[in-house]
Design an enzyme around this catalytic site. Structure first.
Site, PDB file in Angstrom:
ATOM      1  N   LEU A  64       2.025 -66.225-120.331  1.00  0.00           N
ATOM      2  CA  LEU A  64       3.458 -66.024-120.111  1.00  0.00           C
ATOM      3  C   LEU A  64       3.958 -66.903-118.966  1.00  0.00           C
ATOM      4  O   LEU A  64       5.056 -67.461-119.040  1.00  0.00           O
ATOM      5  CB  LEU A  64       3.745 -64.545-119.805  1.00  0.00           C
ATOM      6  CG  LEU A  64       5.166 -64.197-119.357  1.00  0.00           C
ATOM      7  CD1 LEU A  64       6.203 -64.587-120.416  1.00  0.00           C
ATOM      8  CD2 LEU A  64       5.283 -62.703-119.030  1.00  0.00           C
ATOM      9  N   LYS A 121      -2.196 -50.132-115.879  1.00  0.00           N
ATOM     10  CA  LYS A 121      -0.837 -50.688-115.856  1.00  0.00           C
ATOM     11  C   LYS A 121       0.193 -49.605-115.506  1.00  0.00           C
ATOM     12  O   LYS A 121       1.160 -49.875-114.799  1.00  0.00           O
ATOM     13  CB  LYS A 121      -0.485 -51.329-117.208  1.00  0.00           C
ATOM     14  CG  LYS A 121      -1.269 -52.587-117.537  1.00  0.00           C
ATOM     15  CD  LYS A 121      -1.088 -53.724-116.545  1.00  0.00           C
ATOM     16  CE  LYS A 121       0.231 -54.421-116.666  1.00  0.00           C
ATOM     17  NZ  LYS A 121       0.347 -55.566-115.720  1.00  0.00           N
ATOM     18  N   TYR A 167      -6.993 -49.953-119.685  1.00  0.00           N
ATOM     19  CA  TYR A 167      -5.964 -50.968-119.457  1.00  0.00           C
ATOM     20  C   TYR A 167      -4.585 -50.300-119.301  1.00  0.00           C
ATOM     21  O   TYR A 167      -3.859 -50.550-118.337  1.00  0.00           O
ATOM     22  CB  TYR A 167      -5.952 -51.978-120.611  1.00  0.00           C
ATOM     23  CG  TYR A 167      -4.799 -52.957-120.545  1.00  0.00           C
ATOM     24  CD1 TYR A 167      -4.705 -53.886-119.511  1.00  0.00           C
ATOM     25  CD2 TYR A 167      -3.787 -52.941-121.509  1.00  0.00           C
ATOM     26  CE1 TYR A 167      -3.633 -54.782-119.434  1.00  0.00           C
ATOM     27  CE2 TYR A 167      -2.724 -53.834-121.442  1.00  0.00           C
ATOM     28  CZ  TYR A 167      -2.651 -54.741-120.400  1.00  0.00           C
ATOM     29  OH  TYR A 167      -1.585 -55.609-120.328  1.00  0.00           O
TER      30      TYR A 167
END
Length: 298
Positions: free
Chosen positions: A19, A138, A134
């Site tokens: 990104l 986050k 994960y």
């Protein structure tokens, strides 16, 4: 929309990632009055609190965009310590630095904070319930950032692919050139999102001085299997046979939500922006990908 007189310093952490490559390009062209800095792991290790705070405070940015993350979903299962060190504690360290500079924090999060049991597109207000390490790391990152900084923009996205890194699309193309039959999961539903489109949305949200949580993904939904079919068809490789399989058959260390589509109406309401359908974005990406490959003579 920003006052053109004021020159802001914008820092992107994770600038060399998939990104990051697109975001740096978009910010430099869409915010010409601002100064954009791109740092990656060789410039800053967000796992180290003192170092992170010192370096960011020295730059004194107005906006810190933290897209640095440990994104190997299966790797996170066996390396939970690293997942939390980067995705949660790292986010906390960046937020602590931003607090000192009175900077806005933009934190990139994921659809994997949800468990997939809703069966209709997730709203920003839906309560997270991650199924894997994960997702948990986050979500913890989201919580840290919201607790520490007043001016926060959390962007949840999903199923990313782009020009600057390995991803599902390149993986399917590689496998299709080596095998005659591919087995792809057909019971997980989401929206594949092109990093070039996501980068434009992040820039727009910054220009609108958006706060809070936003869901950002390309329009329409599909399964990984349907996505795989589209990749092969658009690449003229539809002679390769594809077999739909269940997540149970395709045993992976991390459990994935079976439905993690994000409702992006808030993005439309506040910025007027609707990301194009994933199938259109994929065509664009594949055209760029083919161009790159022919240039490199592969």
């Amino acid at each position: 929309i920003q006052d053109l007189e004021m020159k802001r310093i914008i820092l992107v952490i994770g600038a060399k990632g998939m990104l990051g490559g697109d975001l740096m390009g978009v910010l430099l062209s869409s915010l010409p009055n601002d100064e954009v800095f791109g740092w990656d792991i060789e410039d800053i290790d967000i796992q180290k609190e003192e170092d992170t705070v010192f370096k960011i405070e020295k730059l004194r940015p107005h906006i810190v965009i933290n897209i640095a993350a440990y994104t190997d979903v299966d790797g996170c299962e066996s390396n939970g310590e690293k997942a939390f060190a980067v995705n949660a504690e790292g986010a906390k360290h960046v937020a602590l630095a931003a607090l000192r500079c009175r900077a806005k924090v933009v934190y990139l999060s994921t659809d994997y904070v949800f468990d997939g049991n809703k069966r209709e597109p997730y709203l920003e207000s839906d309560f997270p319930h991650p199924l894997n390490v994960y997702g948990r790391s986050k979500w913890k990152g989201e919580q840290y950032v919201q607790e520490l900084v007043k001016d926060v923009l959390i962007i949840r996205t999903q199923w990313l692919y782009g020009r600057y890194g390995k991803n599902f699309v390149t993986s399917i193309l590689r496998q299709a050139s080596e095998k005659r039959v591919l087995s792809i999961v057909n019971d997980q539903i989401g929206s594949p999102t092109y990093t070039a489109d996501l980068a434009k949305a992040i820039s727009a949200l910054i220009q609108f001085d958006a706060h809070g949580i936003f869901h950002v993904a390309n329009s329409d939904l599909c399964t990984w299997y349907t996505f795989g079919q589209a990749i092969l068809k658009l690449s003229g490789m539809d002679k390769v046979r594809m077999i739909p399989i269940s997540s149970k058959e395709f045993s992976r260390p991390a459990v994935r939500p079976s439905y993690s589509v994000l409702n992006c109406q808030k993005l439309k309401k506040e910025t007027g922006l609707v990301l194009r359908p994933w199938s259109e974005a994929l065509k664009d990406y594949l055209a760029t990908y083919r161009l790159t490959i022919s240039r490199e003579g592969r």
